[in-house]
Design a protein around this motif. Structure first.
Motif, PDB file in Angstrom:
ATOM      1  N   TRP A 129      -1.428 -10.793  10.568  1.00 37.13           N
ATOM      2  CA  TRP A 129      -0.557 -10.533   9.125  1.00 37.13           C
ATOM      3  C   TRP A 129       0.769 -11.128   9.070  1.00 37.13           C
ATOM      4  CZ3 TRP A 129       3.765  -7.914   9.524  1.00 37.13           C
ATOM      5  CH2 TRP A 129       4.756  -7.871  10.398  1.00 37.13           C
ATOM      6  N   LEU A 130       1.692 -11.509  10.070  1.00 40.50           N
ATOM      7  CA  LEU A 130       2.881 -11.897   9.795  1.00 40.50           C
ATOM      8  C   LEU A 130       2.786 -13.291   9.578  1.00 40.50           C
ATOM      9  CD1 LEU A 130       6.275 -11.692   9.845  1.00 40.50           C
ATOM     10  CD2 LEU A 130       5.765 -12.148  11.980  1.00 40.50           C
ATOM     11  N   GLU A 187      12.782 -11.492   7.677  1.00 40.82           N
ATOM     12  CA  GLU A 187      13.971 -10.428   8.198  1.00 40.82           C
ATOM     13  C   GLU A 187      13.452  -9.660   8.630  1.00 40.82           C
ATOM     14  OE1 GLU A 187      16.953 -11.732   9.815  1.00 40.82           O
ATOM     15  OE2 GLU A 187      15.757 -12.984   9.989  1.00 40.82           O
ATOM     16  N   ILE A 188      13.122  -8.851   7.321  1.00 42.40           N
ATOM     17  CA  ILE A 188      12.192  -7.875   7.122  1.00 42.40           C
ATOM     18  C   ILE A 188      10.586  -7.216   7.994  1.00 42.40           C
ATOM     19  CG2 ILE A 188      11.315  -6.013   5.707  1.00 42.40           C
ATOM     20  CD1 ILE A 188      12.713  -7.587   3.081  1.00 42.40           C
ATOM     21  N   ALA A 189       9.841  -8.327   8.071  1.00 39.70           N
ATOM     22  CA  ALA A 189       8.765  -7.860   8.569  1.00 39.70           C
ATOM     23  C   ALA A 189       8.892  -8.252  10.218  1.00 39.70           C
ATOM     24  CB  ALA A 189       7.369  -8.309   8.071  1.00 39.70           C
ATOM     25  N   GLY A 190       9.353  -9.780  10.381  1.00 39.98           N
ATOM     26  CA  GLY A 190       9.778  -9.784  11.276  1.00 39.98           C
ATOM     27  C   GLY A 190      10.759 -10.032  12.409  1.00 39.98           C
ATOM     28  N   ALA A 195      15.401 -16.394  12.970  1.00 42.98           N
ATOM     29  CA  ALA A 195      15.415 -16.702  11.042  1.00 42.98           C
ATOM     30  C   ALA A 195      15.650 -18.179  11.382  1.00 42.98           C
ATOM     31  CB  ALA A 195      17.081 -16.608  10.596  1.00 42.98           C
ATOM     32  N   TRP A 196      15.633 -19.338  12.251  1.00 44.32           N
ATOM     33  CA  TRP A 196      14.978 -19.958  11.974  1.00 44.32           C
ATOM     34  C   TRP A 196      13.613 -20.607  11.518  1.00 44.32           C
ATOM     35  CZ3 TRP A 196      12.093 -22.932  15.315  1.00 44.32           C
ATOM     36  CH2 TRP A 196      12.173 -22.712  16.680  1.00 44.32           C
ATOM     37  N   VAL A 197      12.863 -19.656  12.767  1.00 51.18           N
ATOM     38  CA  VAL A 197      11.675 -20.050  12.648  1.00 51.18           C
ATOM     39  C   VAL A 197      11.175 -19.691  10.844  1.00 51.18           C
ATOM     40  CG1 VAL A 197       9.420 -18.559  13.309  1.00 51.18           C
ATOM     41  CG2 VAL A 197      11.499 -18.511  15.161  1.00 51.18           C
ATOM     42  N   PHE A 198      11.102 -19.184  10.356  1.00 57.35           N
ATOM     43  CA  PHE A 198      10.797 -18.196   9.400  1.00 57.35           C
ATOM     44  C   PHE A 198      10.905 -19.299   8.039  1.00 57.35           C
ATOM     45  CE2 PHE A 198      10.640 -14.525  11.130  1.00 57.35           C
ATOM     46  CZ  PHE A 198       9.634 -13.650  11.055  1.00 57.35           C
TER      47      PHE A 198
END
Length: 264
Positions: A129-130, A187-190, A195-198
């Protein structure tokens, strides 16, 4: 045109939202199957095939075998069998001149099927879902930023021979928009992930998605059409809306399930 575009985007977005929230993996699988099948039909029609043409049904079978297709795609016999079907169709129909068109439509069916499979695969991942939401947010913010910045800032054209309206400013804004969108959502959901992952997922989706959009534009140029269809007012056809998603999804699935799993 802008009003039609916004209304259609809102309705389509609500459908996707409802399926993601309440449909589970099965609902998402059905939605992707319908959208991808519509894309295959439009792709084949661009090259003069009717809905009942064997080339279209070849594409439909490729989509229908979505769960089976990626695991067996590189087996020599399966690959040969798929090619043999394409080569045999003009013999069965007694229209040898159709071989070129069948080859193009079959290639398109494989390329679209791989994208549909990957969209389903993203949702099926652990914490799927993420990842599917990160993917979609990145794609939507990329499209929105590229559209509005490209429209109002203008500037040098990106590839005018392929897509006359796309600009360098729009492409760069799309990348920036996708990175920011994925970062904010992540940052909100995971918060358990860095942060670098997203940011990396957003960047990858933006770059590959825009390449996919240009690929479809090249096919439309080759077919001599402006839009892949007319199903979505303000946007053209279904394929015009999902081309970037289908192209970016295999890269995103590979990156998240392969590269990131070894780094995080």
């Amino acid at each position: 045109m802008l009003k039609q575009r916004v209304v259609t985007a809102v309705i389509a977005g609500l459908v996707v939202l409802l399926v993601l929230l309440f449909g589970g993996l099965t609902g998402w699988r059905c939605l992707v199957w319908i959208a991808t099948l519509a894309g295959v039909l439009e792709f084949c029609q661009m090259f003069g095939r009717r809905w009942y043409d064997p080339a279209v049904w070849f594409g439909a079978i490729a989509i229908s075998l979505a769960d089976w297709f990626p695991r067996q795609a590189f087996h020599p016999f399966v690959f040969f069998l798929a090619v043999a079907v394409v080569l045999t169709l003009p013999v069965i129909t007694r229209r040898p001149n159709d071989l070129r068109t069948y080859a193009v439509t079959a290639f398109g069916a494989f390329y679209l099927a791989a994208g549909g499979v990957s969209l389903i695969g993203l949702r099926a991942l652990p914490e799927g879902w993420l990842w599917i939401w990160t993917f979609l947010v990145a794609a939507w913010t990329c499209d929105t930023a590229a559209y509005f910045v490209g429209r109002f800032v203008q500037g040098p054209k990106l590839l005018p021979a392929i897509s006359p309206k796309k600009t360098v400013s729009g492409a760069l804004a799309g990348v920036a928009g996708a990175v920011v969108g994925a970062l904010v959502f992540g940052e909100i959901a995971g918060p358990q992930y860095d942060a670098w992952v997203f940011a990396a997922v957003g960047f990858l989706v933006a770059v590959t998605g825009q390449v996919g959009d240009l690929v479809e534009s090249a096919y439309k140029r080759a077919a001599g059409v402006k839009d892949s269809g007319r199903m979505l007012p303000g946007h053209g056809g279904v394929l015009d809306r999902i081309d970037s998603l289908l192209y970016a999804a295999p890269f995103a699935l590979w990156f998240i399930s392969g590269v990131l799993s070894g780094l995080i």
